[in-house]
Design a protein around this motif. Structure first.
Motif, PDB file in Angstrom:
ATOM      1  N   PHE A 152       0.649  -1.593  -0.072  1.00  0.00           N
ATOM      2  CA  PHE A 152       0.290   0.183  -0.019  1.00  0.00           C
ATOM      3  C   PHE A 152       1.044   1.578  -0.457  1.00  0.00           C
ATOM      4  O   PHE A 152       0.718   2.213  -0.929  1.00  0.00           O
ATOM      5  N   LEU A 153       2.124   1.895   1.089  1.00  0.00           N
ATOM      6  CA  LEU A 153       2.462   2.440   0.696  1.00  0.00           C
ATOM      7  C   LEU A 153       3.541   3.059  -0.375  1.00  0.00           C
ATOM      8  O   LEU A 153       3.804   3.628  -0.739  1.00  0.00           O
ATOM      9  N   LEU A 154       3.788   1.633  -1.012  1.00  0.00           N
ATOM     10  CA  LEU A 154       4.655   1.755  -2.150  1.00  0.00           C
ATOM     11  C   LEU A 154       3.786   2.016  -3.421  1.00  0.00           C
ATOM     12  O   LEU A 154       4.393   2.910  -3.878  1.00  0.00           O
ATOM     13  N   SER A 155       2.298   1.963  -3.635  1.00  0.00           N
ATOM     14  CA  SER A 155       0.921   2.275  -4.271  1.00  0.00           C
ATOM     15  C   SER A 155       1.114   3.946  -4.130  1.00  0.00           C
ATOM     16  O   SER A 155       1.061   4.228  -4.825  1.00  0.00           O
ATOM     17  N   LEU A 156       0.886   4.090  -2.929  1.00  0.00           N
ATOM     18  CA  LEU A 156       1.409   5.633  -2.790  1.00  0.00           C
ATOM     19  C   LEU A 156       1.992   6.456  -2.954  1.00  0.00           C
ATOM     20  O   LEU A 156       2.175   7.055  -3.870  1.00  0.00           O
ATOM     21  N   ILE A 157       3.507   5.572  -3.291  1.00  0.00           N
ATOM     22  CA  ILE A 157       4.617   6.008  -3.419  1.00  0.00           C
ATOM     23  C   ILE A 157       4.544   6.611  -4.724  1.00  0.00           C
ATOM     24  O   ILE A 157       5.051   7.628  -5.325  1.00  0.00           O
ATOM     25  N   GLU A 158       4.945   5.159  -5.798  1.00  0.00           N
ATOM     26  CA  GLU A 158       4.285   5.521  -6.773  1.00  0.00           C
ATOM     27  C   GLU A 158       3.401   6.856  -7.600  1.00  0.00           C
ATOM     28  O   GLU A 158       3.650   7.290  -9.187  1.00  0.00           O
ATOM     29  N   THR A 159       2.125   6.371  -6.787  1.00  0.00           N
ATOM     30  CA  THR A 159       0.689   7.502  -7.130  1.00  0.00           C
ATOM     31  C   THR A 159       1.993   9.052  -6.959  1.00  0.00           C
ATOM     32  O   THR A 159       1.416   9.721  -7.988  1.00  0.00           O
ATOM     33  N   LEU A 160       2.074   8.836  -5.567  1.00  0.00           N
ATOM     34  CA  LEU A 160       2.617  10.999  -5.424  1.00  0.00           C
ATOM     35  C   LEU A 160       3.970  11.234  -7.164  1.00  0.00           C
ATOM     36  O   LEU A 160       4.187  12.177  -6.933  1.00  0.00           O
ATOM     37  N   TYR A 161       4.438  10.093  -6.789  1.00  0.00           N
ATOM     38  CA  TYR A 161       5.466  10.469  -7.977  1.00  0.00           C
ATOM     39  C   TYR A 161       4.963  10.589  -9.230  1.00  0.00           C
ATOM     40  O   TYR A 161       6.527   9.996 -10.128  1.00  0.00           O
ATOM     41  N   GLN A 162       4.120  10.707  -9.651  1.00  0.00           N
ATOM     42  CA  GLN A 162       3.716  10.666 -11.206  1.00  0.00           C
ATOM     43  C   GLN A 162       3.617  11.998 -11.987  1.00  0.00           C
ATOM     44  O   GLN A 162       3.972  12.894 -11.070  1.00  0.00           O
ATOM     45  N   PRO A 163       3.493  12.016 -13.273  1.00  0.00           N
ATOM     46  CA  PRO A 163       3.855  13.718 -14.090  1.00  0.00           C
ATOM     47  C   PRO A 163       2.735  13.822 -13.025  1.00  0.00           C
ATOM     48  O   PRO A 163       1.337  12.990 -13.200  1.00  0.00           O
ATOM     49  N   LEU A 164       2.230  15.587 -12.996  1.00  0.00           N
ATOM     50  CA  LEU A 164       1.071  16.018 -12.015  1.00  0.00           C
ATOM     51  C   LEU A 164       0.408  15.828 -13.565  1.00  0.00           C
ATOM     52  O   LEU A 164      -0.690  15.775 -13.262  1.00  0.00           O
ATOM     53  N   GLN A 165       0.186  15.585 -14.444  1.00  0.00           N
ATOM     54  CA  GLN A 165      -0.737  16.245 -15.423  1.00  0.00           C
ATOM     55  C   GLN A 165      -1.237  14.211 -15.639  1.00  0.00           C
ATOM     56  O   GLN A 165      -2.631  13.613 -16.313  1.00  0.00           O
ATOM     57  N   GLU A 166      -0.803  13.595 -15.400  1.00  0.00           N
ATOM     58  CA  GLU A 166      -0.858  12.213 -15.240  1.00  0.00           C
ATOM     59  C   GLU A 166      -2.108  12.016 -14.020  1.00  0.00           C
ATOM     60  O   GLU A 166      -2.603  10.979 -13.667  1.00  0.00           O
ATOM     61  N   LEU A 167      -1.955  12.461 -13.273  1.00  0.00           N
ATOM     62  CA  LEU A 167      -2.738  13.257 -11.932  1.00  0.00           C
ATOM     63  C   LEU A 167      -3.844  13.270 -12.066  1.00  0.00           C
ATOM     64  O   LEU A 167      -3.976  14.408 -12.547  1.00  0.00           O
ATOM     65  N   SER A 168      -5.311  13.242 -11.420  1.00  0.00           N
ATOM     66  CA  SER A 168      -6.484  13.393 -11.246  1.00  0.00           C
ATOM     67  C   SER A 168      -6.712  14.705  -9.921  1.00  0.00           C
ATOM     68  O   SER A 168      -6.241  14.009  -9.317  1.00  0.00           O
TER      69      SER A 168
END
Length: 238
Positions: A152-168
């Motif tokens: 869960f922690l790793l998934s959160l890290i990978e989510t937050l370190y995506q390019p901003l344009q890929e995050l809604s």
């Protein structure tokens, strides 16, 4: 033939064959203080790859993000990546993956002059070395529960370190919920909280810019419309 580059271990198995059922072991190698070996074998249909803790370990005290890459030596971006979060212990000292040999044979770049190239690496220990306080108060003793939290922690890290344009915006709301979940479990994740706050601010600024652009497009459309009217009237007057 083996080579270690930082925290990556590169193994080139020579004279390998997809129809050879013999087990091929790499020499032992060390990543972050633990000794490992790679194992490759085929059963005519599937190539099996394993990353194994060697004899007489200590085992890592947390789940390890294991990553194995079967390198396409003619076109690297076609390389096949397999990864998982695995908790190595006496009952489960090995993690493995399977790749259909048909995929490897059809491409033609995975076995070159009889050489099969594999890259092994792990990532989770780097996280805890950079943030040693993160799991100090995490006390879950059940192995499966600990593994679930680490994933869960790793998934959160990978989510937050995506390019901003890929995050809604919805992604950031879910990340906020996940962060609260981890904090309630005892993780100290201030650096992720700061990262999330930064992303929220940047996302709000992005949304504000989009609104301004839309308003300007409307104004530009109106100006063009007025321009055409004035141009038409000028023609009539002449």
């Amino acid at each position: 033939m083996e080579k270690q580059v930082g925290e990556k271990f590169v193994s080139v198995i020579q004279n390998f064959s997809f129809v050879n059922s013999e087990k091929c072991y790499s020499d032992p190698f060390a990543i972050r203080g633990f000794k490992w070996r790679l194992l490759a074998e085929c059963d005519l249909v599937v190539l099996h790859l394993y990353m194994c803790i060697t004899d007489c370990p200590p085992f890592p005290s947390e789940a390890v993000k294991v990553r194995l890459t079967i390198v396409n030596q003619l076109c690297e971006y076609r390389s096949i990546l397999k990864e998982s979060d695995h908790w190595f212990d006496e009952k489960s000292p090995t993690w493995g993956c399977a790749i259909p040999t048909q995929i490897l044979e059809e491409d033609g770049g995975f076995l070159v002059n009889g050489d099969l190239k594999i890259v092994a690496e792990d990532r989770v220990r780097l996280i805890f070395e950079r943030h040693p306080e993160a799991a100090v108060e995490f006390r879950a003793k059940n192995q499966h529960l600990r593994t679930t939290y680490i994933i869960f922690l790793l998934s959160l890290i990978e989510t937050l370190y995506q390019p901003l344009q890929e995050l809604s915006s919805e992604d950031l709301v879910e990340a906020d919920i996940a962060l609260t979940y981890l904090k309630d479990a005892g993780f100290k994740v201030d650096w992720l909280e700061n990262k999330l706050d930064l992303l929220k601010a940047r996302k709000e600024k992005e949304k504000a810019c989009e609104v301004r652009v839309q308003e300007m497009e409307v104004q530009l459309h109106d100006l063009k419309h007025k321009f055409e009217i004035e141009k038409a009237e000028l023609v009539v007057c002449n």
